[in-house]
Design a protein around this motif. Structure first.
Motif, mmCIF file in Angstrom:
data_model
loop_
_atom_site.group_PDB
_atom_site.id
_atom_site.type_symbol
_atom_site.label_atom_id
_atom_site.label_comp_id
_atom_site.label_asym_id
_atom_site.label_seq_id
_atom_site.Cartn_x
_atom_site.Cartn_y
_atom_site.Cartn_z
ATOM 1 N N THR A 168 0.824 -1.207 0.000
ATOM 2 C CA THR A 168 0.000 0.000 0.000
ATOM 3 C C THR A 168 0.862 1.261 0.000
ATOM 4 N N ILE A 169 1.946 1.233 0.743
ATOM 5 C CA ILE A 169 2.856 2.387 0.744
ATOM 6 C C ILE A 169 3.425 2.613 -0.650
ATOM 7 N N GLY A 170 3.846 1.533 -1.310
ATOM 8 C CA GLY A 170 4.367 1.665 -2.669
ATOM 9 C C GLY A 170 3.347 2.230 -3.625
ATOM 10 N N VAL A 171 2.098 1.791 -3.501
ATOM 11 C CA VAL A 171 1.029 2.296 -4.364
ATOM 12 C C VAL A 171 0.797 3.786 -4.116
ATOM 13 N N VAL A 172 0.836 4.198 -2.847
ATOM 14 C CA VAL A 172 0.641 5.612 -2.513
ATOM 15 C C VAL A 172 1.760 6.466 -3.102
ATOM 16 N N VAL A 173 2.999 5.985 -3.016
ATOM 17 C CA VAL A 173 4.125 6.738 -3.569
ATOM 18 C C VAL A 173 4.005 6.851 -5.085
ATOM 19 N N ALA A 198 12.518 8.085 -5.432
ATOM 20 C CA ALA A 198 11.172 7.774 -4.963
ATOM 21 C C ALA A 198 10.574 6.600 -5.742
ATOM 22 N N LEU A 199 10.838 6.567 -7.048
ATOM 23 C CA LEU A 199 10.319 5.471 -7.869
ATOM 24 C C LEU A 199 10.960 4.141 -7.464
ATOM 25 N N THR A 200 12.249 4.166 -7.155
ATOM 26 C CA THR A 200 12.925 2.942 -6.711
ATOM 27 C C THR A 200 12.342 2.441 -5.401
ATOM 28 N N ILE A 201 12.076 3.363 -4.475
ATOM 29 C CA ILE A 201 11.480 2.983 -3.188
ATOM 30 C C ILE A 201 10.087 2.398 -3.399
ATOM 31 N N ALA A 202 9.288 3.053 -4.248
ATOM 32 C CA ALA A 202 7.937 2.567 -4.520
ATOM 33 C C ALA A 202 7.973 1.181 -5.160
ATOM 34 N N THR A 203 8.875 1.011 -6.132
ATOM 35 C CA THR A 203 8.989 -0.287 -6.796
ATOM 36 C C THR A 203 9.388 -1.368 -5.805
ATOM 37 N N ALA A 204 10.350 -1.059 -4.929
ATOM 38 C CA ALA A 204 10.795 -2.039 -3.934
ATOM 39 C C ALA A 204 9.646 -2.429 -3.001
ATOM 40 N N CYS A 205 8.838 -1.458 -2.579
ATOM 41 C CA CYS A 205 7.705 -1.755 -1.693
ATOM 42 C C CYS A 205 6.672 -2.642 -2.380
ATOM 43 N N ILE A 206 6.375 -2.344 -3.644
ATOM 44 C CA ILE A 206 5.382 -3.137 -4.370
ATOM 45 C C ILE A 206 5.898 -4.551 -4.625
ATOM 46 N N ILE A 261 15.476 2.354 -14.417
ATOM 47 C CA ILE A 261 15.301 1.759 -13.092
ATOM 48 C C ILE A 261 15.762 0.309 -13.166
ATOM 49 N N ALA A 262 16.662 -0.086 -12.287
ATOM 50 C CA ALA A 262 17.289 -1.414 -12.356
ATOM 51 C C ALA A 262 16.387 -2.483 -11.741
ATOM 52 N N TRP A 263 15.148 -2.546 -12.248
ATOM 53 C CA TRP A 263 14.214 -3.503 -11.669
ATOM 54 C C TRP A 263 14.562 -4.946 -12.042
ATOM 55 N N ARG A 264 15.179 -5.139 -13.214
ATOM 56 C CA ARG A 264 15.540 -6.509 -13.602
ATOM 57 C C ARG A 264 16.557 -7.098 -12.630
#
Length: 469
Positions: A168-173, A198-206, A261-264
């Motif tokens: 939920t925190i990631g979605v809010v960000v 901020a996007l990296t933090i949100a992605t990590a939370c989700i 963003i290094a999501w991979r």
């Protein structure tokens, strides 16, 4: 808002409500008819879902609901798996005073998983995760008079509360960064540029939030306890079905990410940690159900490989859905045998089982070999597609790590098979009275072989699935 686009989901909801009312106004000895109602509901939902297959991929209900090949195919996998779980349950639940309510919880949990797979909006995703979780917590602790069941339910709930909060925190960000919750608008907002930190933090939370439903590292600790302490049919449900929705939801969200963003790398690390931890922990287990729980953790790591190469390999989504389908069949077949044998769980209870219960032993061995990926069982083709797309996507090192882990898994799977086939012990075999569990076990075993023989047709069926954005 065309109601016809969500008729399958409406049928599941109404079926669950009917079952709750049926259980409230009928005697306990008639509650097995709730299983029939659940199977009829799932059959109707399958028919309505198949009617959507020929339509073009699109977003509906103002863009929050996806009707594409990935959502529909994963929905079919979830529904067929749900039918197998319902079918193996009546004899196990016969003496429980809440027998009828169990099937309503299964249908609501199925609905939550389907919502995760079909969500094209972050709020819809949260709703699906929460519905699946709320319906699953009682299933984990359904035998509330047994200490391991209470421990499993409590661990499942606490880890779920933490990870759902992170989600939920990631979605809010993400909403704060883009001003939208819909996936197309989020993708556009990311493309126009946003705060990378901020996007990296949100992605990590989700990602962490969805690892809970995947039973992937670091939110995996509940899985072996639930596999051991839940009712065997509920354990069969919780170890496989939520993974389908969570994996598709994670893949759908990751497809929105900008290339900077290094999501991979994040998902690849989680994949390696998950498969390695699951396999290493399974090596030490002397409890078959707990071993299957750790095996389920490792299988999540394999599934994440397809998400890593999504966008660089054209067949990544096909490989993901196909692997999930093959894994679901193999794991449900294994738990169908455990259910048929009244949930026997200690490894020594399986010594010499091939002599006294040859059909059950054969199906369990076939399911374990399918989990490894031995031809001609259906699991081989799922693993083959997974490794192919990973290498094609340029992640050969990840495929190598997965291959090493597969070899490691062969040891503990064959330890169970060897105990059943070569031990001189002659255990007394106790099975559930009735034909529900036995028939489900046989059907799941046949699917392992028939699915393998018809794998090429299934691959063609799922070859063109894509996301609708």
């Amino acid at each position: 808002m065309p109601i016809g686009d969500v008729l399958p989901e409406i049928s599941l909801t109404l079926g669950a409500v009917v079952i709750v009312l049926f259980a409230a106004f009928t005697r306990q000895q008639h509650h097995h008819w709730a299983a029939v109602l659940a199977l009829l509901t799932i059959a109707l939902c399958v028919v309505l879902t198949l009617a959507q297959w020929s339509g073009p991929p699109r977003l509906t209900f103002s863009g929050v609901w996806a009707l594409d090949g990935v959502a529909i195919s994963s929905k079919l996998v979830v529904l067929i798996a749900g039918a197998l779980v319902v079918a193996m349950s009546p004899e196990w639940m016969r003496t429980d005073r809440r027998h009828g309510e169990y099937y309503a919880l299964v249908l609501f949990a199925l609905l939550g998983v389907i919502m995760m797979a079909s969500a094209s909006d972050t709020m819809e995703l949260v709703l699906g995760v929460l519905l699946s979780s709320v319906a699953s917590y009682p299933l984990a602790a359904y035998h509330r008079g047994w200490a391991p069941a209470l421990e499993a339910g409590m661990k499942y709930f606490l880890i779920g509360a933490l990870t759902n909060a992170l989600l939920t925190i990631g979605v809010v960000v993400v909403f704060g960064l883009t001003g939208n919750t819909g996936y197309p608008e989020i993708a556009q907002g990311f493309a126009e540029g946003s705060d990378n930190l901020a996007l990296t933090i949100a992605t990590a939370c989700i990602v962490l939030g969805l690892t809970f439903k995947l039973a992937a590292f670091p939110a995996h600790a509940w899985m072996p306890d639930v596999a051991q302490g839940s009712p065997a049919p509920a354990a069969a449900f919780l170890t496989v079905i939520p993974k389908v929705g969570a994996a598709v939801a994670l893949a759908r969200f990751m497809s929105l990410m900008p290339p900077d963003i290094a999501w991979r790398a994040i998902v690849a690390v989680i994949s390696v940690m998950t498969m390695t931890l699951g396999n290493v922990a399974a090596l030490r287990q002397t409890d078959v159900r707990r071993l299957l729980g750790w095996s389920s953790v490792s299988q999540s790591g394999y599934a994440l490989m397809a998400i890593v190469v999504m966008g660089v390999s054209d067949q990544a989504l096909t490989a993901l859905v196909f692997f999930l389908a093959t894994y679901v069949i193999a794991n449900l077949a294994a738990f169908a045998v455990v259910t048929h044998l009244r949930g026997r769980t200690a490894l020594e209870d399986y010594q010499g089982l091939a002599r006294n219960a040859p059909i059950a032993a054969t199906i369990l061995i076939a399911s374990l070999l399918s989990l490894v990926g031995i031809p001609p069982l259906i699991g081989f083709f799922g693993k083959f597609m997974l490794f192919s797309v990973t290498i094609e996507g340029g992640y050969t090192w990840l495929a190598f790590v997965a291959a090493v882990n597969t070899v490691v898994s062969l040891f503990y799977y064959l330890r169970i098979a060897a105990s059943m086939m070569f031990s001189d012990a002659r255990p007394v075999v106790h099975v559930l009275m009735g034909q529900w569990a036995r028939s489900t076990m046989v059907v799941a075993g046949l699917l392992l072989v028939v699915g393998g023989l018809g794998a090429e047709t299934l691959m063609i069926f799922t070859d063109s699935i894509r996301f609708a954005l």
